[in-house]
Design an enzyme around this catalytic site. Structure first.
Site, PDB file in Angstrom:
ATOM      1  N   HIS A  10      -5.748  -0.795 -11.729  1.00 49.38           N
ATOM      2  CA  HIS A  10      -5.541  -0.746 -10.875  1.00 49.38           C
ATOM      3  C   HIS A  10      -6.746  -0.726 -10.140  1.00 49.38           C
ATOM      4  O   HIS A  10      -7.030   0.642  -9.538  1.00 49.38           O
ATOM      5  CB  HIS A  10      -5.129   0.423 -10.676  1.00 49.38           C
TER       6      HIS A  10
ATOM      7  N   TYR B 238       8.426  -2.851  -1.469  1.00 49.21           N
ATOM      8  CA  TYR B 238       8.037  -3.210   0.025  1.00 49.21           C
ATOM      9  C   TYR B 238       8.852  -3.146   0.962  1.00 49.21           C
ATOM     10  O   TYR B 238       9.186  -2.642   1.276  1.00 49.21           O
ATOM     11  CB  TYR B 238       6.861  -2.249  -0.323  1.00 49.21           C
TER      12      TYR B 238
ATOM     13  N   GLU C 228      -0.770  -5.764  -9.631  1.00 50.07           N
ATOM     14  CA  GLU C 228      -0.791  -6.688  -8.414  1.00 50.07           C
ATOM     15  C   GLU C 228      -2.037  -7.355  -9.048  1.00 50.07           C
ATOM     16  O   GLU C 228      -3.018  -7.843  -7.730  1.00 50.07           O
ATOM     17  CB  GLU C 228      -0.606  -5.991  -7.054  1.00 50.07           C
TER      18      GLU C 228
HETATM   19  O1  LIG Z   1      -0.040  -0.010   0.236  1.00 46.24           O
HETATM   20  C1  LIG Z   1       0.907   1.021  -0.981  1.00 46.24           C
HETATM   21  C2  LIG Z   1       0.400   0.627  -1.966  1.00 46.24           C
HETATM   22  C3  LIG Z   1      -0.555   1.429  -2.257  1.00 46.24           C
HETATM   23  O2  LIG Z   1      -1.396   1.956  -2.168  1.00 46.24           O
HETATM   24  C4  LIG Z   1      -0.836   1.348  -4.236  1.00 46.24           C
HETATM   25  O3  LIG Z   1      -2.204   0.752  -4.825  1.00 46.24           O
HETATM   26  C5  LIG Z   1      -0.794  -0.531  -4.806  1.00 46.24           C
HETATM   27  O4  LIG Z   1      -0.166  -1.011  -5.835  1.00 46.24           O
HETATM   28  C6  LIG Z   1       0.176  -1.332  -3.230  1.00 46.24           C
HETATM   29  N1  LIG Z   1       0.560  -2.485  -3.612  1.00 46.24           N
HETATM   30  C7  LIG Z   1       1.355  -2.863  -2.254  1.00 46.24           C
HETATM   31  C8  LIG Z   1       2.396  -3.916  -2.244  1.00 46.24           C
HETATM   32  C9  LIG Z   1       1.107  -4.939  -2.624  1.00 46.24           C
HETATM   33  C10 LIG Z   1       0.365  -4.871  -1.095  1.00 46.24           C
HETATM   34  C11 LIG Z   1      -0.986  -4.467  -1.007  1.00 46.24           C
HETATM   35  C12 LIG Z   1      -1.573  -4.278  -0.475  1.00 46.24           C
HETATM   36  C13 LIG Z   1      -1.987  -4.619   0.597  1.00 46.24           C
HETATM   37  C14 LIG Z   1      -0.108  -5.791   1.156  1.00 46.24           C
HETATM   38  C15 LIG Z   1       0.802  -5.675   0.457  1.00 46.24           C
HETATM   39  C16 LIG Z   1       1.825  -1.699  -2.140  1.00 46.24           C
HETATM   40  N2  LIG Z   1       0.978  -0.423  -1.991  1.00 46.24           N
END
Ligand SMILES: OC[C@@H]1[C@@H](O)[C@H](O)[C@@H](O)c2[nH]c(CCc3ccccc3)c[n+]21
Length: 448
Positions: free
Chosen positions: A122, A294, A167
């Site tokens: 991660h 998301y 991701e």
């Molecule tokens: O941003 C909230 C979470 C992170 O804290 C996690 O570590 C990570 O797996 C995660 N992925 C996403 C969606 C992809 C994304 C990440 C960052 C910025 C934009 C899109 C959102 N998040």
């Protein structure tokens, strides 16, 4: 008659975290530094100068945090292994104390009836491997397979769900194109090579698992559905480019054995000529796919933004989160149906879904009121149920996140937790969304 929203038997109700975001003690007990140790301690890169030095102090408070999971009735917990705790130099010497931390956590979860779902990577690559080129070095696939095998041999008797990568898109886009996350590169030529080596590494770990694994292994993608801002051909073409860059750049090679054609035009001279044998490694069959959902993106043509030439169009009429993401639960079912129609019946876990909202200041009480997060959770779980009714094989749901934690370079200010964390005291307080989630879990969805 309102249809029962009960979820299928055996459906897992979880929450997710990641090592660098919650553990703290990054160099304790023989651990080696990761690229996040370096990035977070580089002045100017982290909001408010926040680092993972302490974070949620989970490395020391893990027993308390498992009890918090049990209090919600979670039946699964998704967490990641800090590679450089276990292999301080990334390869070779194993640090027994690092391995022991994760073995004790897994045993504690199992004793509390919580199924461990373990992410091997991660984002926190060992710094020693970045010094050897990191994901730009084709040897990274072998380094990762070696690390994965160490973890399989140590924990596969007790861990039923493994995922290789979290991701890859974020690592490529954030870590090598925009420079917004570690290792902070900004180089178009590096991006597709990192995509390729990440996917080769995932394939190599899956192949290693096939040789001795007893359970199931998959990979986690963030999927963000793209919708054209208008019916203009330019906007539709931009939407297709954005979809290929963020979504099928990763899902197609793993699940179909080919890269989307649009990428060669998009990357242009930066697009490498990959050996065909690499794709055979990448397309190793996985037992499931984790999808992190998301939000969506509405896309318009934007010639001023090469090489993608696409821009997001703000949807101001709708609620947005503190990270600027539109609350759009319809995108979840659109994504799951697209995924099922394109890739068939590969089982899916929703491995992340959640939101950072500004939790209004309130008197310190037994519960932190977070109405917007309660609404977000209910909308997405109801929609998930609709997707299951439509025939998508979804095996579980993991709320992001169990705890407020270090939101990477955005620091601690962006709070995604079901539990509020006071970082000055490390006090955990359930938010209303945690209690609502517990109610939904207890009824297996019927209380939605
Ligand atoms: O941003 C909230 C979470 C992170 O804290 C996690 O570590 C990570 O797996 C995660 N992925 C996403 C969606 C992809 C994304 C990440 C960052 C910025 C934009 C899109 C959102 N998040």
């Amino acid at each position: 008659m309102t249809r029962s929203l009960r979820f299928p038997d055996g459906f897992l109700w979880g929450a997710a975290t990641a090592a660098y975001q919650i553990e703290g003690s990054p160099l304790a007990d023989g651990a080696g530094p990761s690229i996040w140790e370096r990035f977070a301690h580089t002045p100017g890169l982290m909001a408010d100068g926040d680092t993972g030095d302490i974070a949620c102090d989970h490395y020391r408070r893990h027993a308390e945090d498992v009890r918090l999971m049990q209090a919600l009735g979670l039946t699964s917990y998704r967490f990641s292994i800090a590679w450089s705790r276990v292999l301080p130099e990334g390869t070779g010497r194993v640090n027994a104390k690092g391995l022991d931390f994760y073995a004790r956590l897994v045993d504690d979860l199992l004793e509390h009836g919580i199924t461990p779902n373990v992410t091997l990577f991660h984002w926190d690559l060992p710094a020693a491997l970045d010094d050897r080129g990191g994901w730009l070095n084709r040897d990274s696939a072998d380094w990762f397979a070696e690390y994965a095998q160490v973890m399989f041999r140590a924990l596969d008797d007790r861990v039923p769900l493994w995922t290789t990568l979290n991701e890859p898109w974020v690592v490529v886009d954030g870590g090598y194109l925009r420079g917004t996350i570690a290792p902070g590169h900004r180089n178009l030529y590096e991006a597709p090579r990192v995509t390729h080596n990440l996917l080769r590494a995932s394939g190599a770990a899956v192949a290693a698992y096939r040789a001795e694994g007893r359970h199931r292994i998959g990979v986690v993608f963030n999927l963000e559905p793209k919708y054209p801002a208008s019916t203009r051909q330019e906007d539709r073409d931009a939407t297709r480019r954005a979809h290929a860059y963020m979504n099928t750049q990763f899902t197609d090679p793993v699940l179909r054995g080919v890269y989307p054609e649009a990428l060669a035009a998009l990357y242009g001279a930066a697009w490498p000529d990959f050996p065909a044998a690499d794709l055979e490694c990448i397309r190793q069959p996985v037992d499931f796919v984790g999808i992190n959902y998301y939000t969506r993106q509405v896309v318009r043509d934007d010639p001023t933004q090469p090489p993608l030439r696409a821009a997001g169009v703000p949807q101001r009429q709708r609620t947005h989160t503190e990270t600027g993401w539109e609350v759009y639960e319809q995108g979840l079912i659109d994504t799951l149906l697209w995924f099922r129609d394109r890739y068939g019946t590969v089982p899916v876990y929703l491995t992340e879904n959640g939101a950072a909202f500004y939790d209004p200041p309130q008197a310190a009480g037994p519960v932190v009121e977070d109405p917007l997060r309660v609404d977000y959770l209910e909308r997405h779980l109801k929609t998930l149920r609709r997707a299951i009714d439509a025939g998508v094989d979804v095996r579980g749901y993991y709320a992001w996140s169990l705890l407020d934690n270090l939101e990477w370079s955005l620091g601690f200010a962006k709070r995604f937790g079901l539990y509020h964390v006071d970082f000055s005291t490390q006090r955990r307080t359930p938010k209303r969304s945690a209690l609502r989630y517990a109610q939904i879990i207890a009824s297996h969805g019927a209380a939605l």
